[in-house]
Write a protein that holds these residues in place. Structure first.
Motif, mmCIF file in Angstrom:
data_model
loop_
_atom_site.group_PDB
_atom_site.id
_atom_site.type_symbol
_atom_site.label_atom_id
_atom_site.label_comp_id
_atom_site.label_asym_id
_atom_site.label_seq_id
_atom_site.Cartn_x
_atom_site.Cartn_y
_atom_site.Cartn_z
ATOM 1 N N ILE A 1 0.028 -3.478 -8.904
ATOM 2 C CA ILE A 1 -0.859 -2.316 -8.384
ATOM 3 C C ILE A 1 -0.110 -1.232 -8.478
ATOM 4 N N ALA A 2 1.225 -1.304 -7.844
ATOM 5 C CA ALA A 2 1.912 -0.083 -7.738
ATOM 6 C C ALA A 2 2.283 0.692 -8.885
ATOM 7 N N VAL A 3 2.557 0.115 -10.022
ATOM 8 C CA VAL A 3 3.227 0.440 -11.331
ATOM 9 C C VAL A 3 1.815 1.276 -11.970
ATOM 10 N N ALA B 1 -7.993 -3.552 5.261
ATOM 11 C CA ALA B 1 -7.286 -4.870 4.534
ATOM 12 C C ALA B 1 -7.995 -6.245 4.881
ATOM 13 N N LEU B 2 -8.088 -6.775 6.300
ATOM 14 C CA LEU B 2 -8.599 -8.171 6.520
ATOM 15 C C LEU B 2 -10.057 -7.959 6.129
ATOM 16 N N THR B 3 -10.871 -7.243 6.669
ATOM 17 C CA THR B 3 -12.219 -7.118 6.667
ATOM 18 C C THR B 3 -12.702 -6.972 5.360
ATOM 19 N N GLU B 4 -12.243 -6.173 4.608
ATOM 20 C CA GLU B 4 -12.685 -6.029 3.269
ATOM 21 C C GLU B 4 -12.368 -7.450 2.286
ATOM 22 N N LEU C 1 -6.287 -8.099 -6.749
ATOM 23 C CA LEU C 1 -6.538 -8.985 -5.546
ATOM 24 C C LEU C 1 -7.423 -10.014 -5.977
ATOM 25 N N SER C 2 -8.589 -10.043 -6.655
ATOM 26 C CA SER C 2 -9.303 -11.024 -7.055
ATOM 27 C C SER C 2 -8.335 -12.110 -7.839
ATOM 28 N N ALA C 3 -7.599 -11.628 -8.893
ATOM 29 C CA ALA C 3 -6.697 -12.529 -9.560
ATOM 30 C C ALA C 3 -5.617 -13.538 -8.525
ATOM 31 N N ALA D 1 -4.918 -9.677 2.056
ATOM 32 C CA ALA D 1 -4.855 -8.603 2.924
ATOM 33 C C ALA D 1 -3.685 -8.156 2.938
ATOM 34 N N LEU D 2 -2.283 -8.703 3.002
ATOM 35 C CA LEU D 2 -1.013 -8.017 2.973
ATOM 36 C C LEU D 2 -0.892 -6.881 1.818
ATOM 37 N N VAL D 3 -1.139 -7.357 0.767
ATOM 38 C CA VAL D 3 -1.205 -6.324 -0.475
ATOM 39 C C VAL D 3 -2.053 -5.087 -0.066
ATOM 40 N N HIS D 4 -3.171 -5.443 0.064
ATOM 41 C CA HIS D 4 -4.250 -4.260 0.388
ATOM 42 C C HIS D 4 -3.738 -3.578 1.456
ATOM 43 N N TRP D 5 -3.360 -4.150 2.435
ATOM 44 C CA TRP D 5 -2.788 -3.250 3.734
ATOM 45 C C TRP D 5 -1.638 -2.145 3.255
ATOM 46 N N LEU D 6 -0.812 -2.965 2.506
ATOM 47 C CA LEU D 6 0.521 -2.028 1.902
ATOM 48 C C LEU D 6 -0.020 -0.996 0.938
#
Length: 181
Positions: free
Chosen positions: A31-33, A69-72, A138-140, A152-157
């Motif tokens: 995601i970051a790249v 993050a968690l909710t979505e 995130l689906s993968a 959720a952690l990745v989404h949050w970051l």
């Protein structure tokens, strides 16, 4: 309903393993790249720090973990996608993923009605391209790990990084950060 409850319970209970950690880090890097290359090239992202007072920032970090993050991730991944513990045929899993991804992107456009000052960014093509990429990755990640905590952690970051380091807070206030368009 029992299936959804079991799916939710299992997503919370995935054990932390080297594989889950590795896939989570890989997702974050992917995601970051793409975000940095595409966001920088399109001038959507710019390096500009915008941080609150320490107590306010800490409270906002907790709030951002809960929402979005968690909710979505509960809604768009855990409740909509078949978990990896089921032997879902690839075509069916991809169809559910496409539905989930479409709803995830549309949700961000609809959310702009609740935040009129943020309409410009929430409807910006560049933002929606990045939202789509985040949704795909995130689906993968969920499909491979079944872990709510990982997605959720990745989404949050990603959200925290965008808001506080790449102009997101300014864009949500209807401003264009210096160096961006």
């Amino acid at each position: 309903m029992p299936d959804l409850a079991m799916r939710l319970t299992r997503s919370f209970a995935v054990p932390l393993s080297a594989g889950v950690v590795g896939l989570t880090l890989l997702a974050l890097v992917a995601i970051a790249v793409v975000a940095l290359v595409y966001g920088g090239h399109s001038r959507f992202l710019c390096l500009c720090f915008d941080v609150d007072q320490p107590v306010t920032a800490a409270l906002n970090l907790v709030k951002l973990l809960l929402f979005p993050a968690l909710t979505e991730e509960l809604i768009f991944r855990v409740l909509l996608l078949p978990p990896p513990t089921t032997k879902t045929p690839t075509g069916s899993w991809l169809a559910w993923t496409a539905l989930s991804l479409g709803l995830f992107v549309i949700y961000h456009v609809i959310f702009s009605w609740l935040r009129p000052q943020a309409q410009a960014v929430l409807r910006d093509r560049r933002f929606l391209v990045l939202v789509t990429w985040v949704g795909i990755v995130l689906s993968a990640l969920y499909g491979l790990t079944g872990s709510l905590w990982a997605i959720a952690l990745v989404h949050w970051l990603i959200v925290v990084g965008w808001l506080y380091g790449f102009g997101g807070r300014k864009r949500l206030r209807g401003q264009v950060p210096t160096g961006a368009t």
